[in-house]
Design a protein around this motif. Sequence first.
Motif, PDB file in Angstrom:
ATOM      1  N   ILE A 127       9.901  68.897  46.972  1.00 37.04           N
ATOM      2  CA  ILE A 127      10.146  69.126  48.402  1.00 37.04           C
ATOM      3  C   ILE A 127      10.032  70.617  48.714  1.00 37.04           C
ATOM      4  O   ILE A 127       9.412  71.018  49.701  1.00 37.04           O
ATOM      5  N   ILE A 128      10.606  71.460  47.851  1.00 35.30           N
ATOM      6  CA  ILE A 128      10.522  72.913  48.055  1.00 35.30           C
ATOM      7  C   ILE A 128       9.066  73.364  47.969  1.00 35.30           C
ATOM      8  O   ILE A 128       8.599  74.171  48.786  1.00 35.30           O
ATOM      9  N   ALA A 129       8.317  72.842  47.009  1.00 39.39           N
ATOM     10  CA  ALA A 129       6.907  73.198  46.866  1.00 39.39           C
ATOM     11  C   ALA A 129       6.119  72.755  48.102  1.00 39.39           C
ATOM     12  O   ALA A 129       5.266  73.495  48.616  1.00 39.39           O
ATOM     13  N   ALA A 130       6.404  71.554  48.587  1.00 40.59           N
ATOM     14  CA  ALA A 130       5.717  71.055  49.777  1.00 40.59           C
ATOM     15  C   ALA A 130       6.042  71.927  50.985  1.00 40.59           C
ATOM     16  O   ALA A 130       5.155  72.263  51.782  1.00 40.59           O
ATOM     17  N   LEU A 131       7.288  72.297  51.124  1.00 34.57           N
ATOM     18  CA  LEU A 131       7.679  73.177  52.232  1.00 34.57           C
ATOM     19  C   LEU A 131       6.994  74.538  52.108  1.00 34.57           C
ATOM     20  O   LEU A 131       6.564  75.118  53.109  1.00 34.57           O
ATOM     21  N   PHE A 132       6.891  75.049  50.895  1.00 34.25           N
ATOM     22  CA  PHE A 132       6.210  76.321  50.674  1.00 34.25           C
ATOM     23  C   PHE A 132       4.738  76.221  51.073  1.00 34.25           C
ATOM     24  O   PHE A 132       4.208  77.105  51.747  1.00 34.25           O
ATOM     25  N   VAL A 133       4.084  75.140  50.688  1.00 31.16           N
ATOM     26  CA  VAL A 133       2.670  74.942  51.028  1.00 31.16           C
ATOM     27  C   VAL A 133       2.504  74.836  52.544  1.00 31.16           C
ATOM     28  O   VAL A 133       1.611  75.461  53.131  1.00 31.16           O
ATOM     29  N   VAL A 134       3.359  74.062  53.189  1.00 29.27           N
ATOM     30  CA  VAL A 134       3.283  73.904  54.650  1.00 29.27           C
ATOM     31  C   VAL A 134       3.508  75.254  55.326  1.00 29.27           C
ATOM     32  O   VAL A 134       2.796  75.617  56.276  1.00 29.27           O
ATOM     33  N   THR A 135       4.488  76.010  54.846  1.00 36.69           N
ATOM     34  CA  THR A 135       4.770  77.333  55.426  1.00 36.69           C
ATOM     35  C   THR A 135       3.576  78.274  55.233  1.00 36.69           C
ATOM     36  O   THR A 135       3.185  78.992  56.165  1.00 36.69           O
ATOM     37  N   ALA A 136       2.986  78.260  54.048  1.00 37.36           N
ATOM     38  CA  ALA A 136       1.834  79.130  53.776  1.00 37.36           C
ATOM     39  C   ALA A 136       0.653  78.761  54.669  1.00 37.36           C
ATOM     40  O   ALA A 136       0.012  79.632  55.275  1.00 37.36           O
ATOM     41  N   VAL A 137       0.360  77.477  54.774  1.00 36.98           N
ATOM     42  CA  VAL A 137      -0.761  77.028  55.610  1.00 36.98           C
ATOM     43  C   VAL A 137      -0.507  77.385  57.069  1.00 36.98           C
ATOM     44  O   VAL A 137      -1.400  77.873  57.772  1.00 36.98           O
ATOM     45  N   THR A 138       0.710  77.159  57.528  1.00 39.79           N
ATOM     46  CA  THR A 138       1.051  77.475  58.920  1.00 39.79           C
ATOM     47  C   THR A 138       0.921  78.975  59.183  1.00 39.79           C
ATOM     48  O   THR A 138       0.397  79.391  60.228  1.00 39.79           O
ATOM     49  N   THR A 139       1.370  79.787  58.245  1.00 34.96           N
ATOM     50  CA  THR A 139       1.281  81.240  58.407  1.00 34.96           C
ATOM     51  C   THR A 139      -0.176  81.697  58.448  1.00 34.96           C
ATOM     52  O   THR A 139      -0.560  82.515  59.300  1.00 34.96           O
ATOM     53  N   ILE A 140      -0.984  81.154  57.565  1.00 36.38           N
ATOM     54  CA  ILE A 140      -2.411  81.517  57.543  1.00 36.38           C
ATOM     55  C   ILE A 140      -3.089  81.103  58.841  1.00 36.38           C
ATOM     56  O   ILE A 140      -3.851  81.869  59.436  1.00 36.38           O
ATOM     57  N   ARG A 141      -2.824  79.902  59.309  1.00 36.39           N
ATOM     58  CA  ARG A 141      -3.423  79.424  60.568  1.00 36.39           C
ATOM     59  C   ARG A 141      -2.955  80.278  61.759  1.00 36.39           C
ATOM     60  O   ARG A 141      -3.742  80.589  62.651  1.00 36.39           O
ATOM     61  N   ALA A 142      -1.680  80.652  61.759  1.00 38.77           N
ATOM     62  CA  ALA A 142      -1.161  81.489  62.841  1.00 38.77           C
ATOM     63  C   ALA A 142      -1.866  82.844  62.851  1.00 38.77           C
ATOM     64  O   ALA A 142      -2.227  83.363  63.919  1.00 38.77           O
ATOM     65  N   TYR A 143      -2.083  83.414  61.677  1.00 38.29           N
ATOM     66  CA  TYR A 143      -2.782  84.695  61.588  1.00 38.29           C
ATOM     67  C   TYR A 143      -4.227  84.553  62.075  1.00 38.29           C
ATOM     68  O   TYR A 143      -4.721  85.395  62.830  1.00 38.29           O
ATOM     69  N   ASP A 144      -4.903  83.497  61.657  1.00 38.50           N
ATOM     70  CA  ASP A 144      -6.283  83.255  62.098  1.00 38.50           C
ATOM     71  C   ASP A 144      -6.349  83.105  63.616  1.00 38.50           C
ATOM     72  O   ASP A 144      -7.258  83.633  64.266  1.00 38.50           O
ATOM     73  N   LEU A 145      -5.385  82.391  64.179  1.00 39.87           N
ATOM     74  CA  LEU A 145      -5.351  82.220  65.633  1.00 39.87           C
ATOM     75  C   LEU A 145      -5.085  83.541  66.342  1.00 39.87           C
ATOM     76  O   LEU A 145      -5.642  83.804  67.419  1.00 39.87           O
ATOM     77  N   HIS A 146      -4.257  84.371  65.747  1.00 37.57           N
ATOM     78  CA  HIS A 146      -3.979  85.689  66.330  1.00 37.57           C
ATOM     79  C   HIS A 146      -5.244  86.549  66.349  1.00 37.57           C
ATOM     80  O   HIS A 146      -5.552  87.197  67.358  1.00 37.57           O
ATOM     81  N   VAL A 147      -5.977  86.546  65.245  1.00 41.56           N
ATOM     82  CA  VAL A 147      -7.231  87.312  65.168  1.00 41.56           C
ATOM     83  C   VAL A 147      -8.219  86.774  66.193  1.00 41.56           C
ATOM     84  O   VAL A 147      -8.874  87.539  66.914  1.00 41.56           O
ATOM     85  N   LYS A 148      -8.345  85.468  66.284  1.00 41.42           N
ATOM     86  CA  LYS A 148      -9.267  84.843  67.253  1.00 41.42           C
ATOM     87  C   LYS A 148      -8.855  85.213  68.683  1.00 41.42           C
ATOM     88  O   LYS A 148      -9.707  85.493  69.530  1.00 41.42           O
ATOM     89  N   SER A 149      -7.559  85.242  68.936  1.00 43.70           N
ATOM     90  CA  SER A 149      -7.059  85.606  70.267  1.00 43.70           C
ATOM     91  C   SER A 149      -7.449  87.041  70.619  1.00 43.70           C
ATOM     92  O   SER A 149      -7.859  87.325  71.750  1.00 43.70           O
ATOM     93  N   GLN A 150      -7.326  87.944  69.658  1.00 43.38           N
ATOM     94  CA  GLN A 150      -7.719  89.334  69.905  1.00 43.38           C
ATOM     95  C   GLN A 150      -9.211  89.438  70.185  1.00 43.38           C
ATOM     96  O   GLN A 150      -9.628  90.173  71.085  1.00 43.38           O
TER      97      GLN A 150
END
Length: 97
Positions: free
Chosen positions: A15-38
């Motif tokens: 469960i901790i590993a799954a949460l870590f993966v979800v958090t990492a993917v979400t963080t990466i996607r958020a960063y990509d969206l931020h760059v695209k927004s700029q």
Amino acid sequence: MRRGKKQSKLGILLIIAALFVVTAVTTIRAYDLHVKSQELTITEKQLETELTSVKQKKADLEQQQKYMKTRKYIEDEAKDKLGLVYPDEIVIKPRED
């Protein structure tokens, strides 16, 4: 009991590993969206500048079109292109050296 505790610990780790993966993917996607927004913000500013330029050019062309319908324009073109003058006008040209 030991087996239950091992499965429980393994379950928690999964469960901790799954949460870590979800958090990492979400963080990466958020960063990509931020760059695209700029990038889109920069593109928007460029397009706004281009739109302003095109609107000014349109206004200039409309003004030129109005001028081209006037008698003054016709007279200027007849003088410049055809060398025509009114009978009472005297044309003074610069001397060529």
